[in-house]
Design an enzyme around this catalytic site. Structure first.
Site, mmCIF file in Angstrom:
data_model
loop_
_atom_site.group_PDB
_atom_site.id
_atom_site.type_symbol
_atom_site.label_atom_id
_atom_site.label_comp_id
_atom_site.label_asym_id
_atom_site.label_seq_id
_atom_site.Cartn_x
_atom_site.Cartn_y
_atom_site.Cartn_z
ATOM 1 N N ASP A 12 0.880 -1.162 0.000
ATOM 2 C CA ASP A 12 0.000 0.000 0.000
ATOM 3 C C ASP A 12 0.920 1.215 0.000
ATOM 4 O O ASP A 12 1.468 1.587 1.042
ATOM 5 C CB ASP A 12 -0.899 -0.006 1.237
ATOM 6 N N GLU A 73 -1.004 -0.947 -4.981
ATOM 7 C CA GLU A 73 -2.170 -0.118 -5.297
ATOM 8 C C GLU A 73 -1.826 0.840 -6.428
ATOM 9 O O GLU A 73 -0.786 1.512 -6.399
ATOM 10 C CB GLU A 73 -2.611 0.668 -4.065
ATOM 11 N N ASP A 146 -2.753 0.894 6.967
ATOM 12 C CA ASP A 146 -1.842 0.678 5.834
ATOM 13 C C ASP A 146 -1.404 -0.789 5.765
ATOM 14 O O ASP A 146 -1.239 -1.350 4.689
ATOM 15 C CB ASP A 146 -0.599 1.571 5.947
#
Length: 182
Positions: A12, A73, A146
């Site tokens: 992330d 991501e 996260d």
């Protein structure tokens, strides 16, 4: 197609906090957690120093845990241009670390991950953390968010990998057939 044993690093991306995870694909849809954490860089430090620290941290993870693939991501517009730019810089460093090690990188949008994990492309953080905790059979939810997001990205890839492999095999056969007919 089975992906059993596939080791996936979920990332992330972020410049201040970057969620990192490693999972191992099991039989069917089972996914086994290996490790999760967060790489942090000092907010007041110059951008090059922060990117160097992020590169160092993610490189250590890759060298220690030897992922087969990275799921990260995809950067999207969040409204704040400087946040998007900092995240984009971080993504470049993270993808470079993988490329230097010959590790394939797959990108997923937040809504793709949410849909894959929860069945709802608009799931909130609380729903996602609950689903990640359940899927990985964790004793307690991963913290901070996260870290949970990094796990979600890795799980998403484990579940999508068989379809991706089939699509790549078909594309390869089509290309081979086209080259043969020339």
């Amino acid at each position: 197609m089975s992906v059993e044993g596939l080791r996936v690093m979920g990332i992330d991306p972020g410049l201040t906090r970057c969620g990192l995870s490693i999972v191992q694909a099991g039989r069917g849809r089972s996914v086994l957690p290996v490790v999760v954490g967060v790489a942090k860089t000092p907010v007041g430090a110059p951008l090059p120093q922060r990117l160097s620290q992020l590169s160092h941290d993610v490189s250590q993870w890759m060298d220690e845990y030897h992922p087969d693939v990275v799921a990260i991501e995809r950067v999207f517009e969040r409204g704040n241009v400087s946040t998007v730019m900092n995240t984009a810089h971080a993504v470049g460093v993270l993808m470079l670390a993988a490329a230097e090690r010959g590790i394939e990188v797959y990108q997923y949008t937040p809504s793709e991950v949410k849909k894959s994990i929860s069945g709802n492309g608009r799931a909130d953080k609380k729903q996602m953390i609950a689903m990640v905790t359940r899927i990985l059979a964790l004793a307690e939810p991963p913290h901070p968010a996260d870290a949970a997001d990094a796990f979600a990205l890795a799980i998403c890839h484990c579940w999508r990998a068989p379809m991706i492999a089939r699509q790549e095999a078909i594309a390869h056969r089509v290309a081979a057939s086209a080259a043969k007919s020339k």
